[in-house]
Design a protein around this motif. Structure first.
Motif, mmCIF file in Angstrom:
data_model
loop_
_atom_site.group_PDB
_atom_site.id
_atom_site.type_symbol
_atom_site.label_atom_id
_atom_site.label_comp_id
_atom_site.label_asym_id
_atom_site.label_seq_id
_atom_site.Cartn_x
_atom_site.Cartn_y
_atom_site.Cartn_z
ATOM 1 N N GLY A 237 0.817 -1.216 0.000
ATOM 2 C CA GLY A 237 0.000 0.000 0.000
ATOM 3 C C GLY A 237 0.849 1.264 0.000
ATOM 4 O O GLY A 237 1.920 1.304 0.578
ATOM 5 N N GLY A 238 0.365 2.279 -0.677
ATOM 6 C CA GLY A 238 1.004 3.588 -0.611
ATOM 7 C C GLY A 238 2.240 3.758 -1.469
ATOM 8 O O GLY A 238 2.937 4.756 -1.353
ATOM 9 N N GLU B 199 -12.210 -9.229 -4.224
ATOM 10 C CA GLU B 199 -11.230 -10.027 -4.946
ATOM 11 C C GLU B 199 -11.896 -11.143 -5.739
ATOM 12 O O GLU B 199 -11.459 -11.490 -6.830
ATOM 13 N N GLN C 186 -0.923 -7.558 0.744
ATOM 14 C CA GLN C 186 -1.510 -8.621 1.554
ATOM 15 C C GLN C 186 -2.806 -9.105 0.941
ATOM 16 O O GLN C 186 -3.167 -10.264 1.052
ATOM 17 N N HIS C 187 -3.497 -8.179 0.283
ATOM 18 C CA HIS C 187 -4.753 -8.574 -0.350
ATOM 19 C C HIS C 187 -4.540 -8.987 -1.799
ATOM 20 O O HIS C 187 -5.423 -9.563 -2.401
ATOM 21 N N ARG D 266 -10.371 -20.193 -4.633
ATOM 22 C CA ARG D 266 -10.992 -20.412 -3.335
ATOM 23 C C ARG D 266 -12.502 -20.569 -3.464
ATOM 24 O O ARG D 266 -13.119 -21.349 -2.756
ATOM 25 N N ARG E 188 9.864 2.716 5.009
ATOM 26 C CA ARG E 188 10.257 1.651 5.933
ATOM 27 C C ARG E 188 9.578 0.340 5.539
ATOM 28 O O ARG E 188 8.372 0.287 5.398
ATOM 29 N N GLN F 282 9.151 -1.241 2.943
ATOM 30 C CA GLN F 282 8.479 -1.440 1.660
ATOM 31 C C GLN F 282 9.270 -2.355 0.728
ATOM 32 O O GLN F 282 8.689 -3.120 -0.039
ATOM 33 N N GLN G 15 8.791 -5.954 1.878
ATOM 34 C CA GLN G 15 7.468 -6.429 1.475
ATOM 35 C C GLN G 15 7.450 -6.750 -0.016
ATOM 36 O O GLN G 15 6.837 -7.725 -0.448
ATOM 37 N N GLY H 98 9.187 -10.019 -0.659
ATOM 38 C CA GLY H 98 8.308 -11.098 -0.203
ATOM 39 C C GLY H 98 7.206 -11.380 -1.217
ATOM 40 O O GLY H 98 6.879 -12.533 -1.516
ATOM 41 N N ARG I 53 6.433 -14.782 -3.449
ATOM 42 C CA ARG I 53 5.163 -15.510 -3.452
ATOM 43 C C ARG I 53 4.614 -15.638 -4.871
ATOM 44 O O ARG I 53 4.017 -16.646 -5.224
ATOM 45 N N ARG J 170 8.913 7.259 -6.308
ATOM 46 C CA ARG J 170 9.106 8.356 -5.357
ATOM 47 C C ARG J 170 10.470 8.297 -4.670
ATOM 48 O O ARG J 170 10.575 8.386 -3.443
ATOM 49 N N ARG K 225 19.580 7.416 1.845
ATOM 50 C CA ARG K 225 18.684 6.466 2.507
ATOM 51 C C ARG K 225 17.888 5.662 1.470
ATOM 52 O O ARG K 225 17.763 4.439 1.566
ATOM 53 N N ARG L 51 18.089 1.651 1.067
ATOM 54 C CA ARG L 51 16.898 0.832 1.294
ATOM 55 C C ARG L 51 16.501 0.032 0.066
ATOM 56 O O ARG L 51 16.010 -1.083 0.174
ATOM 57 N N LYS M 18 -4.163 4.882 5.381
ATOM 58 C CA LYS M 18 -3.699 4.397 4.087
ATOM 59 C C LYS M 18 -2.332 3.732 4.244
ATOM 60 O O LYS M 18 -1.564 4.107 5.125
ATOM 61 N N GLY M 19 -2.043 2.769 3.377
ATOM 62 C CA GLY M 19 -0.740 2.117 3.436
ATOM 63 C C GLY M 19 0.384 3.136 3.336
ATOM 64 O O GLY M 19 0.291 4.097 2.587
ATOM 65 N N GLY M 20 1.446 2.931 4.117
ATOM 66 C CA GLY M 20 2.601 3.809 4.009
ATOM 67 C C GLY M 20 2.513 5.087 4.823
ATOM 68 O O GLY M 20 3.423 5.913 4.776
ATOM 69 N N ARG N 237 1.055 -9.148 8.126
ATOM 70 C CA ARG N 237 1.666 -10.444 7.842
ATOM 71 C C ARG N 237 2.925 -10.653 8.677
ATOM 72 O O ARG N 237 3.249 -11.759 9.077
ATOM 73 N N ASP N 238 3.657 -9.560 8.921
ATOM 74 C CA ASP N 238 4.916 -9.661 9.647
ATOM 75 C C ASP N 238 4.825 -8.942 10.991
ATOM 76 O O ASP N 238 4.056 -8.003 11.147
ATOM 77 N N ASP O 192 -11.427 -21.058 4.223
ATOM 78 C CA ASP O 192 -10.688 -20.317 3.205
ATOM 79 C C ASP O 192 -11.621 -19.507 2.316
ATOM 80 O O ASP O 192 -11.249 -18.452 1.808
ATOM 81 N N ALA O 193 -12.788 -20.073 2.094
ATOM 82 C CA ALA O 193 -13.694 -19.409 1.169
ATOM 83 C C ALA O 193 -14.624 -18.435 1.884
ATOM 84 O O ALA O 193 -15.258 -17.609 1.252
ATOM 85 N N ALA P 286 -4.924 -1.498 6.402
ATOM 86 C CA ALA P 286 -4.987 -0.178 5.774
ATOM 87 C C ALA P 286 -6.428 0.234 5.482
ATOM 88 O O ALA P 286 -7.332 -0.593 5.450
ATOM 89 N N HIS Q 182 -9.605 -1.724 3.721
ATOM 90 C CA HIS Q 182 -9.865 -2.979 4.400
ATOM 91 C C HIS Q 182 -10.017 -2.783 5.906
ATOM 92 O O HIS Q 182 -10.631 -3.595 6.569
ATOM 93 N N ASP R 270 14.447 4.209 12.199
ATOM 94 C CA ASP R 270 15.523 3.219 12.091
ATOM 95 C C ASP R 270 16.816 3.762 12.679
ATOM 96 O O ASP R 270 17.565 3.056 13.339
#
Lengths: 390, 328
Positions: free
Chosen positions: A21-22, A131, A158-159, A169, A260, A262, A265, A268, A272, A287, A342, A346, B25-27, B55-56, B120-121, B157, B160, B306
């Motif tokens: 996201g973002g 989805e 994640q989604h 599914r 941070r 990103q 993620q 990852g 997947r 950006r 930075r 990163r 929002k994400g980020g 997830r983490d 799952d569904a 986020a 969701h 950090d």
């Protein structure tokens, strides 16, 4: 030959932009579609992100659930003469209902599905349901043949996996053993009546009922029974979607920022995707603070900074402002330099990952303005398609 | 339905709530804000628990205590906060255990592939079980050792995130009478109780995050009915240009050469113009936020967590706990 955004869009009917996201997936998706249009394609960008941002990026106000083409004149002003660019947002509720309408055998089945509490629960904007229906629309659009390339903006990472695995599914539910146990005794009795649900025979149902209450299982059984009729259509669709996504039709482009976590993620997500059989063909780092000169070297050059004020005064700056001008300039260069460094540190692991897997890497600079007009979008497009401009 | 919040009185201090759901929002820095809140609460002696829904595991790393992983069981960290990572299957097992009270049955149920296929569904169960676990954690404990004063959820986020909070309401309306419906209604009551629960939206001083935050606030009030009493604007930065030097970038660009040892005039100008432009965007974004909502906001400075670790968390925690004035 090295792959590039242009060759990806040329060679694939679908380009999916994935990332957390973002990071600007929506903007980058629009920029990719714009670049495809500039190269003569009939391009469509489709957003399924719940946030309504694509409309802003396209400068088009509210987007609808049907492709909406940019005016020829508008494209002409951007120097696009042969291709076309359309955009749309996915209306998930409507698409899911459409799916039921399409696959339902008759009006009675359809109405019973719409009236079923579980269906309302599934389709009524609960997490995951958008989805379920997203890929259906993509498939339909590909089949329509109206577009040479469709750029898919996807939900945050994640989604994104829910999104990619959703058709499987849904078929998994209808196909599952629990569904057969719940549904088939009724079917084999040749009656639709849910009174025939043989819930007494299976301990697992008694367990579920102790928690959910009786009504839930009956509603669920009805839902599954009704959906059973639709399952052939769904199954064919899911196979088709799997083929679309992972059979070479779709190219995946990974978008990431230097925020941070990103990059981690993003890696990852790429791994997947790899597990699902989809290779990531390109990485767009969005950006970033970029500078053609290495800024770090100057940070400690105090004597040199001290000479900046007099140089500005020589150019007509009021003498009293010399020290403030020097201090401000130095502060800005320092803080910019820190960001450049930075961002580079990163993003390094992702750049290495991309090089190791043969994906192209593009760097889009952080702009001094937000992206909500086509001119800015064109600027991003030019950087994505021509890395020498960065 | 949601009642519009009255802002005639200043908002209560953040840490007086039992449950704070952090979203954005994400980020935008939800996780950093979550960590800073927990850090501040723990340093005031509150027994605070963080629930991570991503997830983490990220919060322990921000505290400098990433190893070993906290997992679903959670762990009291050296900073004084407890952090747990939400695992929907583990929470479901715990719930079923409490309901069925027969260990063998639960294992059998969870081992059934068909039960997994069903889960799952089935959309929404992860959200419901997560909120159910939160509800459970906030119940009076069997021993005072388990008492939790404040629970902070690092929620998904924006888009969701709201769906997440709305699931209990949907379940209450979709499922007929029974334990599931009763439990969902308890969770729904918790989400909508303004004395216990607060939604804390985190945004950035940028146009799109602000617009999304305004949508979030409107939808959270209208659809979910959860209390919101302030908005956090993360990563704000002062404008580097003093008012008497509005055209510094242009002046730098006009230099024939830079003094020996400095970057080219265009680079100097670029750095100054960039920093100033971002500051202008920030002003516009904050103005849009002000115009679009009656909520007061808390501005947090941009910090490098950090690099600065605990010092940065302290700064953010202090800023978050400062009383906010009502806007009207």
């Amino acid at each position: 030959m090295n792959e590039s955004p242009a060759s990806l869009l040329e060679d694939h009917p679908i380009v999916a932009c994935v990332g957390s996201g973002g990071v600007g997936k929506t903007t980058l998706s629009a920029a990719l579609a714009l670049g495809a249009a500039r190269r003569g394609a009939n391009a469509l960008v489709l957003t399924i992100d719940p946030a309504k941002r694509l409309a802003d990026a396209m400068g088009q106000g509210a987007l609808g659930a049907e492709p909406r083409a940019l005016e020829k004149d508008t494209l002409g002003e951007l120097g696009i003469t042969t291709g076309s660019l359309s955009a749309m947002m996915l209306d998930t509720k409507r698409t899911f209902d459409d799916l039921v309408r399409r696959f339902a055998r008759d009006g009675v089945t359809r109405d019973r599905i719409f009236a079923n509490p579980i269906y309302q629960h599934v389709s009524d904007a609960l997490a995951g349901s958008s989805e379920y229906s997203a890929m259906e629309k993509v498939d339909e659009l590909v089949a329509s043949g109206s577009f040479d390339v469709i750029v898919l903006d996807t939900p945050p990472s994640q989604h994104a996996m829910d999104f990619l695995e959703a058709p499987e599914r849904l078929v998994g539910l209808v196909d599952s053993r629990i569904a057969r146990h719940l549904v088939h005794p009724a079917m084999s009795a040749g009656r639709m009546g849910l009174r025939l649900l043989q819930r007494g025979t299976e301990p697992i149902f008694r367990l579920i009922e102790r928690i959910s209450g009786m009504g839930f299982l009956e509603d669920l059984a009805e839902f599954l029974l009704l959906f059973e009729e639709l399952s052939e259509g769904f199954r064919a669709r899911a196979d088709h979607v799997r083929e679309l996504l992972f059979g070479g039709t779709t190219a995946f482009v990974l978008a990431a920022g230097a925020g941070r976590g990103q990059v981690e993620q993003a890696i990852g997500l790429a791994e997947r995707l790899d597990d699902l059989g989809a290779r990531t063909r390109g990485v767009i780092l969005n950006r970033l603070h970029l500078c053609s000169e290495p800024l770090d070297d100057w940070l400690d050059a105090t004597d040199a900074w001290d000479a900046l004020g007099p140089a500005l005064i020589h150019q007509g700056l009021e003498p009293g402002l010399g020290p403030a001008a020097t201090e401000t300039a130095r502060h800005c260069v320092e803080s910019y330099a820190l960001r450049v460094r930075r961002d580079a540190v990163r993003t390094e692991p992702l750049v290495q990952w991309a090089e190791g897997s043969g994906a192209f890497v593009r760097r889009v600079p952080e702009l001094p303005r937000d992206v909500h007009d086509l001119a800015t979008l064109c600027h991003i497009e030019s950087v994505v398609f021509d890395p020498t401009l960065t | 339905m949601a009642q519009p919040l009255s802002h005639s009185a200043p908002p209560r201090p953040l840490l007086e709530r039992r449950l704070i759901v952090v979203t954005g929002k994400g980020g935008t820095g939800k996780t950093t804000v979550t960590a800073a809140l927990a850090w501040g609460a723990a340093s005031r002696g509150l027994r605070v628990c963080v629930v991570e829904t991503g997830r983490d595991e990220e919060v322990p790393g921000l505290f400098g205590e990433a190893e070993p992983p906290v997992g679903y069981e959670g762990r009291w960290l050296d900073c004084g906060a407890n952090v747990m990572k939400m695992e929907p299957y583990a929470a479901l097992a715990e719930y079923l255990q409490l309901q069925l009270r027969i260990p063998g049955l639960v294992t059998r149920l969870l081992d059934q592939p068909s039960f997994h296929a069903l889960l799952d569904a089935a959309p929404g169960w992860r959200e419901l079980i997560t909120l159910g676990k939160v509800w459970h954690l906030l119940q009076p404990p069997q021993s005072s050792d388990d008492h939790i004063d404040l629970l902070i959820v690092d929620a998904p986020a924006t888009g969701h995130g709201l769906t997440f909070l709305d699931v209990p309401r949907v379940v209450v309306s979709a499922v007929r009478a029974g334990p599931l419906q009763r439990h969902a209604s308890w969770v729904e009551d918790m989400v909508r109780d303004p004395t216990r629960t607060l939604l804390l939206p985190v945004t950035l001083p940028e146009e799109l995050p602000v617009r999304e935050t305004l949508e979030l606030v409107a939808r959270a009030r209208a659809e979910v009915g959860i209390a919101i009493d302030r908005v956090v604007i993360n990563a704000t930065e002062p404008d580097p240009l003093p008012p008497e030097l509005p055209d510094l970038a242009q002046r730098l660009a006009a230099l024939p050469t830079s003094p020996v040892g400095l970057p080219a005039p265009s680079t100097l100008a670029h750095c100054v113009a960039h920093r100033h432009a971002r500051a202008s965007l920030q002003r516009e974004a904050i103005a849009e936020l002000r115009a679009g909502t009656d909520l007061p906001f808390v501005a947090l400075p941009r910090l490098d967590i950090d690099a600065d670790g605990p010092a940065a968390l302290n700064t953010l925690a202090t800023a978050l706990q400062r009383p906010v004035e009502p806007l009207r």
